[in-house]
Design an enzyme around this catalytic site. Structure first.
Site, short mmCIF file in Angstrom:
data_model
loop_
_atom_site.label_atom_id
_atom_site.label_comp_id
_atom_site.label_asym_id
_atom_site.label_seq_id
_atom_site.Cartn_x
_atom_site.Cartn_y
_atom_site.Cartn_z
N ASP A 424 46.99 -3.34 -15.78
CA ASP A 424 46.61 -3.21 -14.79
C ASP A 424 47.41 -3.69 -13.48
O ASP A 424 48.37 -4.61 -13.66
CB ASP A 424 45.41 -4.62 -14.80
N GLU A 479 48.82 1.52 -14.59
CA GLU A 479 48.17 1.92 -13.42
C GLU A 479 48.69 1.27 -12.39
O GLU A 479 49.12 0.34 -11.65
CB GLU A 479 46.92 1.15 -13.17
#
Length: 837
Positions: A424, A479
């Site tokens: 993330d 991401e």
């Protein structure tokens, strides 16, 4: 950071400005690699803003290293290694795949040198990268020589004690000792043959700073709980070492790595249909069968790492080695993963190494008491604080931070048998500006400059190297909003080493169209460009919507399309309104073209497969702590007379199509037509031919589509089929024979640069896929080849739309039941006709 910025500045100074277009795709016009104009990622900033009401970044505790000099010298020691690594730094493979990167060769050489130097240092002082990543076997609580040993890196502490239920929270008899590297330790012998600290008892680390004792949860704690009956109560660390009788033992092997991941993104806590937090075991027993029934091969779990603030969506991590106690124990999570493996599902975990919760009481930030960055998990001052996420930022140059984070990756793979990670917030890691107020255009100077955080890049290279060394079949996804070149290239080629990156510009494009453009204003070229605008050789995971698009303040695609009418117009017992009819057809088409054209893998967020309405809103003060919008309304898809079942059935068929004809893994992707007047997109993926008609009204009879291979084609998947809520206008028993086009091998004489063509019926707002019938299949029943007519085309029986009912059947039984029902229905239905073109 240790002189890296000034050196990078020197290396990149004077580099010529490059064209803003640096992404590649294979196009039909010349069948060669061609540059595509970049999609300006203006929504990247929106992502940074809304991606967290929640996010967390954590840092790593330091442990003793086998050396006789300060840690700082270890991190900056690059005296003699240059000679040993000249060959590796000179051979930067990513430059050969993209000559536009050549002006930045010195940058790649520098970061490759940093990476190799760091590995050499780890070999010299820690026994190598893999040994270094076993920090959890030394730090935190471990059983050693008939006792319990606890170690904690806290160089800023002046005194330290271990306290907990086992000593009445009085640490006077359990004082810890400090070594030269700031590591505190204590060994507590067993009592009467039993551990002095009972399994499941609460513990904390107490240390003195500036004359005051402070209690903190151990950094490497493996379980943390809170008294839910007390509002705002602090978390407690829990000593987790269950006896063999209570320890979960894995029963099933990991499934093999799929050629292309079809990912179901899920949040365990909000997966219940009831307004409450769901458990790991309930998710395993109730939700996993639904995922398997819809033919996904991978589950991506959000919010697994412990986070004290539920509304952070799991991104403000407080305890990095602890599974969130809201949904159960570590053993319960292991049950979930083992159950997934038994169903043939791989499991990825959202890993948050880009920042850590700002929470001082419950999290890693509690170890920061104003000391220098050298003695902390985090940078000091503004460099250590993310102003949009209100969270702390790691110092990736710190030896013990590296140990903490790399060990954290190994912990989740080896202890819980996760099959990989979705990293993330990678954009925040890659740049010192963290992507804030940046609109990435594709200009390479945006990626390789003083703004690049080389310390973080080197950490990510080490992380990907480690993960793939200890588990070669791991899947690791980044991401990243920026689109940094080389992010998805192997470390051995000078890349950062991720297997896939998320294609984050795609959902932004769909949101823009649905909010700001009328149907007749949709551009086929722009849609195609948005879906194919990715770097050649770097794989992407495409998605039309994830959890980000549904966070409070926004809506799911289904709700954007149908809005308030979803409350009253979803019954199939009455005719669909124009809004509902348009909404369901476009929902199917948007998700399908995104899957088919947008990447080498596909992702869907929990519930969106059947058009879940509304938005996501976690319980918080602003909504009076309500769980109403923090759940999944499974009854919508389970109710047979509601139209949600049609979108769910089509989602299932999309995935099955890739099972039968593995198009996602195919490198053959050719867009032959983007007709703005007709509103039609035609492309080939693998040997399938896809025809998407986005026109709201026009039906095209005998519509000519180009293809590569000559022969006979039939329908493989039809969004207009009855089983998907359509009108059944396309016949599935029609053979489509090709005609040669132009001079073989001379593209300019072909039809849309394709050597063959055939004609089809294309109704408005439909997507139809055609497969080529192999000669070996001639003479077989039309439904026999890959069973597309039964499972993928019109006759999917409504009775099998409930995952709960179908999940009770074994896979072979479902096929048999489906086949019987199809034959029964064929006797009583008039199949929609088609012109014999």
């Amino acid at each position: 950071m240790l002189g890296s910025l000034s050196l990078v500045s020197q290396l990149t100074a004077g580099c010529s400005s490059l064209p803003s277009s640096k992404t590649y795709t294979r196009v039909a016009e010349n069948n060669e690699l061609a540059k595509q104009f970049p999609i300006e990622r203006t929504c990247g900033f929106q992502k940074l803003l809304r991606h967290r009401i929640c996010t967390s970044r954590f840092l790593v505790p330091q442990r003793q290293v086998k050396q006789n000099f300060p840690i700082s010298s270890v991190l900056t020691d690059d005296s003699s290694s240059m000679t040993r690594m000249e060959d590796e730094t000179e051979n930067i493979g990513v430059l050969s795949t993209d000559q536009g990167l050549e002006p930045f060769k010195d940058h790649f050489k520098y970061r490759m040198k940093r990476y190799v130097d760091q590995k050499l240092l780890l070999e010299k002082h820690e026994g190598g990268l893999e040994e270094f990543s076993k920090g959890y076997l030394e730090f935190g609580f471990n059983r050693e020589d008939g006792g319990t040993v606890y170690r904690e890196w806290a160089p800023a502490a002046k005194e330290a004690q271990l306290i907990g239920d086992f000593n009445g929270w009085d640490g006077s008899n359990h004082k810890m000792e400090r070594n030269q590297f700031g590591v505190w330790s204590i060994s507590i012998p067993d009592s009467s043959g039993k551990p002095a600290i009972p399994h499941g008892s609460r513990v904390k680390f107490r240390f003195k700073h500036d004359g005051v004792f402070i209690d903190r949860i151990p950094a490497w704690i493996k379980y943390a709980t809170v008294d839910s009956s007390r509002f705002g109560a602090p978390y407690d660390g829990v000593y987790w070492d269950p006896p063999p009788s209570e320890r979960y033992e894995f029963k099933y092997p990991r499934p093999p790595k799929p050629k292309a991941p079809r990912i179901y993104e899920a949040h365990v806590g909000m997966s219940s249909s009831e307004p409450r937090v769901n458990s790991y075991r309930e998710f395993a027993d109730d939700v996993l069968p639904r995922i398997r029934a819809n033919n996904y091969n991978t589950v991506q779990l959000m919010a697994v790492m412990e986070h004290s603030y539920y509304a952070s969506f799991g991104y403000h991590v407080t305890n990095f080695f602890a599974a969130s106690s809201r949904s159960g124990t570590p053993e319960d999570l292991k049950y979930l993963i083992d159950k997934a493996h038994s169903l043939g599902l791989r499991v990825l975990v959202d890993i948050v190494h880009s920042h850590a919760s700002n929470n001082v009481t419950d999290g890693l930030n509690g170890f920061d008491v104003g000391q220098s960055s050298q003695e902390s998990y985090f940078h000091t001052g503004d460099q250590g604080y993310h102003k949009l996420w209100d969270s702390r930022l790691f110092n990736y140059a710190n030896w013990e931070v590296l140990r903490f984070l790399l060990s954290n990756l190994r912990w989740w793979i080896e202890e819980f048998k996760f099959d990989g990670f979705r990293f993330d917030g990678v954009t925040s890691m890659l740049y010192h500006h963290h992507g804030i107020n940046m609109s990435f255009t594709g200009n390479y100077n945006e990626y390789f400059s003083e703004a690049t955080d080389v310390d973080a890049v080197v950490y990510l290279m080490l992380a990907n190297c480690l993960v793939h060394n200890i588990f070669p079949d791991a899947t690791v996804i980044a991401e990243d909003v920026s689109g940094m070149p080389g992010l998805g290239s192997p470390v051995s080629m000078g890349g950062i080493g991720f297997d896939y990156r998320l294609a984050m510009a795609i959902p932004d494009r769909w949101i823009d169209y649905l909010k700001n453009k009328k149907d007749e204003e949709w551009s086929m070229k722009e849609i195609s460009q948005s879906l194919t605008n990715r770097r050649y050789t770097e794989k992407c995971i495409s998605y039309a919507e994830s959890h980000d698009q549904a966070i409070v303040g926004d809506k799911t695609i289904a709700f954007l399309l149908m809005d308030q009418e979803m409350y009253t117009g979803m019954s199939s017992l009455t005719d669909a309104s124009p809004t509902i009819e348009r909404g369901i057809t476009l929902h199917k088409m948007i998700h399908f073209i995104t899957m088919a054209l947008g990447g080498e893998g596909y992702l869907n967020f929990m519930g969106n497969e059947f058009g879940h309405p509304e938005w996501i809103d976690f319980p918080r003060e602003g909504n009076e702590w309500s769980y109403e919008k923090c759940r999944r309304q499974w009854k919508l898809v389970d109710t047979d007379h509601l139209r949600y079942k049609f979108m769910n059935a089509f989602d299932r068929a999309m995935n099955e199509l890739d099972d039968k004809f593995p198009f996602l893994a195919s490198t053959k992707q050719i867009v032959s037509s983007t007709n703005e007047e007709d509103k039609v997109i035609v492309f080939e993926r693998g040997d399938l031919v896809f025809v998407f008609n986005f026109h709201p009204e026009n039906t095209y009879e005998g519509y000519k589509v180009g293809c590569d291979l000559p022969g006979k084609y039939r329908v493989a998947l039809d969004s207009d089929a009855w089983g998907f809520g359509g009108d059944g206008r396309v016949g599935h028993n029609i053979d489509h024979f090709t005609s040669p086009e132009g001079i073989p091998g001379v593209a300019e004489t072909n039809f849309n640069n394709r050597p063959n063509s055939f004609r089809v019926l294309s109704p408005p707002r439909t997507s139809v896929v055609y497969y080529r019938v192999e000669e070996s299949q001639e003479g077989h029943n039309n439904s026999e080849p890959v069973n597309v007519q039964g499972k993928l085309a019109a006759d999917v029986p409504a009775e099998l739309e409930s995952p709960e009912s179908s999940a009770t059947l074994a896979a072979d039984d479902v096929d048999d039941v489906t086949a019987r029902k199809i034959e029964d229905q064929k006797q009583n239905r008039i199949v929609g006709g088609e012109s014999n073109v």
